[in-house]
Design a protein around this motif. Structure first.
Motif, mmCIF file in Angstrom:
data_model
loop_
_atom_site.group_PDB
_atom_site.id
_atom_site.type_symbol
_atom_site.label_atom_id
_atom_site.label_comp_id
_atom_site.label_asym_id
_atom_site.label_seq_id
_atom_site.Cartn_x
_atom_site.Cartn_y
_atom_site.Cartn_z
ATOM 1 N N THR A 52 0.834 -1.195 0.000
ATOM 2 C CA THR A 52 0.000 0.000 0.000
ATOM 3 C C THR A 52 0.874 1.251 0.000
ATOM 4 N N LYS A 53 1.928 1.226 0.777
ATOM 5 C CA LYS A 53 2.868 2.359 0.821
ATOM 6 C C LYS A 53 3.515 2.571 -0.550
ATOM 7 N N HIS A 54 3.967 1.499 -1.170
ATOM 8 C CA HIS A 54 4.598 1.605 -2.489
ATOM 9 C C HIS A 54 3.605 2.087 -3.538
ATOM 10 N N LEU A 55 2.371 1.620 -3.449
ATOM 11 C CA LEU A 55 1.347 2.055 -4.400
ATOM 12 C C LEU A 55 1.077 3.553 -4.252
ATOM 13 N N ALA A 56 1.063 4.052 -3.023
ATOM 14 C CA ALA A 56 0.890 5.489 -2.791
ATOM 15 C C ALA A 56 2.071 6.275 -3.355
ATOM 16 N N SER A 80 17.758 11.998 -16.143
ATOM 17 C CA SER A 80 18.936 11.383 -16.769
ATOM 18 C C SER A 80 20.077 11.192 -15.781
ATOM 19 N N SER A 81 20.031 11.864 -14.640
ATOM 20 C CA SER A 81 21.101 11.705 -13.650
ATOM 21 C C SER A 81 20.896 10.481 -12.761
ATOM 22 N N ASP A 82 19.752 9.817 -12.860
ATOM 23 C CA ASP A 82 19.491 8.620 -12.053
ATOM 24 C C ASP A 82 19.945 7.382 -12.820
ATOM 25 N N ASP A 83 20.678 6.513 -12.160
ATOM 26 C CA ASP A 83 21.237 5.314 -12.797
ATOM 27 C C ASP A 83 20.172 4.322 -13.254
ATOM 28 N N ARG A 84 19.032 4.280 -12.612
ATOM 29 C CA ARG A 84 17.999 3.302 -12.960
ATOM 30 C C ARG A 84 17.140 3.737 -14.137
ATOM 31 N N VAL A 85 17.254 5.005 -14.564
ATOM 32 C CA VAL A 85 16.514 5.474 -15.734
ATOM 33 C C VAL A 85 17.247 4.960 -16.964
ATOM 34 N N THR A 86 16.525 4.222 -17.809
ATOM 35 C CA THR A 86 17.159 3.608 -18.977
ATOM 36 C C THR A 86 16.789 4.286 -20.292
ATOM 37 N N ALA A 94 4.913 15.682 -24.780
ATOM 38 C CA ALA A 94 5.246 14.934 -23.562
ATOM 39 C C ALA A 94 6.715 14.506 -23.573
ATOM 40 N N VAL A 95 7.190 14.117 -22.400
ATOM 41 C CA VAL A 95 8.482 13.465 -22.233
ATOM 42 C C VAL A 95 8.193 12.155 -21.520
ATOM 43 N N VAL A 96 8.694 11.041 -22.062
ATOM 44 C CA VAL A 96 8.447 9.720 -21.484
ATOM 45 C C VAL A 96 9.747 9.200 -20.885
ATOM 46 N N ILE A 97 9.658 8.740 -19.656
ATOM 47 C CA ILE A 97 10.822 8.228 -18.923
ATOM 48 C C ILE A 97 10.543 6.774 -18.572
ATOM 49 N N GLN A 98 11.527 5.910 -18.850
ATOM 50 C CA GLN A 98 11.387 4.498 -18.505
ATOM 51 C C GLN A 98 12.467 4.124 -17.500
ATOM 52 N N ILE A 99 12.069 3.339 -16.514
ATOM 53 C CA ILE A 99 12.978 2.881 -15.477
ATOM 54 C C ILE A 99 13.208 1.387 -15.680
ATOM 55 N N ALA A 132 8.983 1.804 -7.133
ATOM 56 C CA ALA A 132 8.402 2.889 -6.345
ATOM 57 C C ALA A 132 9.474 3.770 -5.716
ATOM 58 N N ALA A 133 10.517 3.171 -5.180
ATOM 59 C CA ALA A 133 11.576 3.959 -4.546
ATOM 60 C C ALA A 133 12.302 4.830 -5.576
ATOM 61 N N VAL A 134 12.468 4.302 -6.776
ATOM 62 C CA VAL A 134 13.149 5.071 -7.830
ATOM 63 C C VAL A 134 12.291 6.267 -8.228
ATOM 64 N N TRP A 135 10.986 6.043 -8.459
ATOM 65 C CA TRP A 135 10.099 7.139 -8.826
ATOM 66 C C TRP A 135 10.051 8.181 -7.713
ATOM 67 N N ASP A 136 9.986 7.747 -6.464
ATOM 68 C CA ASP A 136 9.949 8.684 -5.347
ATOM 69 C C ASP A 136 11.227 9.529 -5.311
ATOM 70 N N ARG A 137 12.361 8.900 -5.554
ATOM 71 C CA ARG A 137 13.644 9.617 -5.574
ATOM 72 C C ARG A 137 13.680 10.634 -6.715
ATOM 73 N N ILE A 138 13.207 10.238 -7.906
ATOM 74 C CA ILE A 138 13.202 11.152 -9.056
ATOM 75 C C ILE A 138 12.220 12.294 -8.820
ATOM 76 N N ALA A 139 11.027 11.992 -8.314
ATOM 77 C CA ALA A 139 10.026 13.030 -8.055
ATOM 78 C C ALA A 139 10.533 14.037 -7.033
ATOM 79 N N THR A 140 11.190 13.554 -5.987
ATOM 80 C CA THR A 140 11.752 14.450 -4.980
ATOM 81 C C THR A 140 12.821 15.341 -5.591
ATOM 82 N N ALA A 141 13.677 14.762 -6.426
ATOM 83 C CA ALA A 141 14.746 15.542 -7.077
ATOM 84 C C ALA A 141 14.165 16.592 -8.031
ATOM 85 N N ILE A 142 13.118 16.229 -8.776
ATOM 86 C CA ILE A 142 12.470 17.189 -9.681
ATOM 87 C C ILE A 142 11.862 18.331 -8.866
ATOM 88 N N SER A 143 11.177 17.993 -7.787
ATOM 89 C CA SER A 143 10.550 18.999 -6.939
ATOM 90 C C SER A 143 11.588 19.948 -6.346
#
Length: 178
Positions: A52-56, A80-86, A94-99, A132-143
């Protein structure tokens, strides 16, 4: 001297075989226990709270109050600075990002007055949404980067539903359309 060397080599070889077979036996037993826990109610109860936490975390969206070009450049630079973004590629508006090669897939909609960034599809494997952890890290960095540049940032949330998937493939979850 030669006898001692042969004895040491024999001990190493025999020890390696024993270690290999013991490790595979432990791994097999661990796999069976994990599978039984996931299949039973106990496993679901343990996995429910973290899932549930990861889904949020996956439902987190950002709205950047900047022109599309500036917001797109900021998002591309941070992602692009995150290693898990491929993969990062532009699409019409739009801009599409894949992890990790395919999912989660993040879409930044570049609207004339704002940019909305969020996960549009993800995989659900081993009882959890993946990435989820990767998206949270990227979202925090963008913010943080947007705030540092004086761009207003708002946060929102999305809900997901299980999409159609082929048998034997990981579950794909997509954004719920109202």
């Amino acid at each position: 001297m030669l006898a001692k060397l042969v004895l040491v080599l024999a001990v190493i070889i025999v020890g390696s075989f024993l270690w290999y077979f013991m490790k595979s036996k432990v791994s097999g037993a661990h796999q069976q226990v994990r599978d039984r826990a996931i299949e039973g109610n106990f496993g679901r109860a343990i996995a429910a709270k973290p899932a549930t936490k990861h889904l949020a975390m996956m439902g987190r969206t950002l709205t950047l109050g900047a022109d599309p070009q500036r917001a797109g450049e900021l998002i591309t630079h941070v992602a692009s600075s995150d290693d898990r973004v491929t993969d990062i590629h532009p699409e019409q508006g739009a801009v599409v990002i894949q992890i990790d090669g395919s999912y989660p897939r993040i879409r930044a909609l570049l609207l004339p007055d704002r940019t909305v960034v969020g996960v549009e599809a993800m995989t659900w494997e081993m009882g959890f949404p993946q990435g989820a952890a990767v998206w949270d890290r990227i979202a925090t960095a963008i913010s943080q980067a947007a705030t540092h540049q004086g761009i207003p940032v708002g946060e929102g949330a999305r809900e997901f539903v299980k999409g159609e998937n082929a048998s034997g493939r990981p579950e794909i979850w997509i954004v719920r359309v109202a």
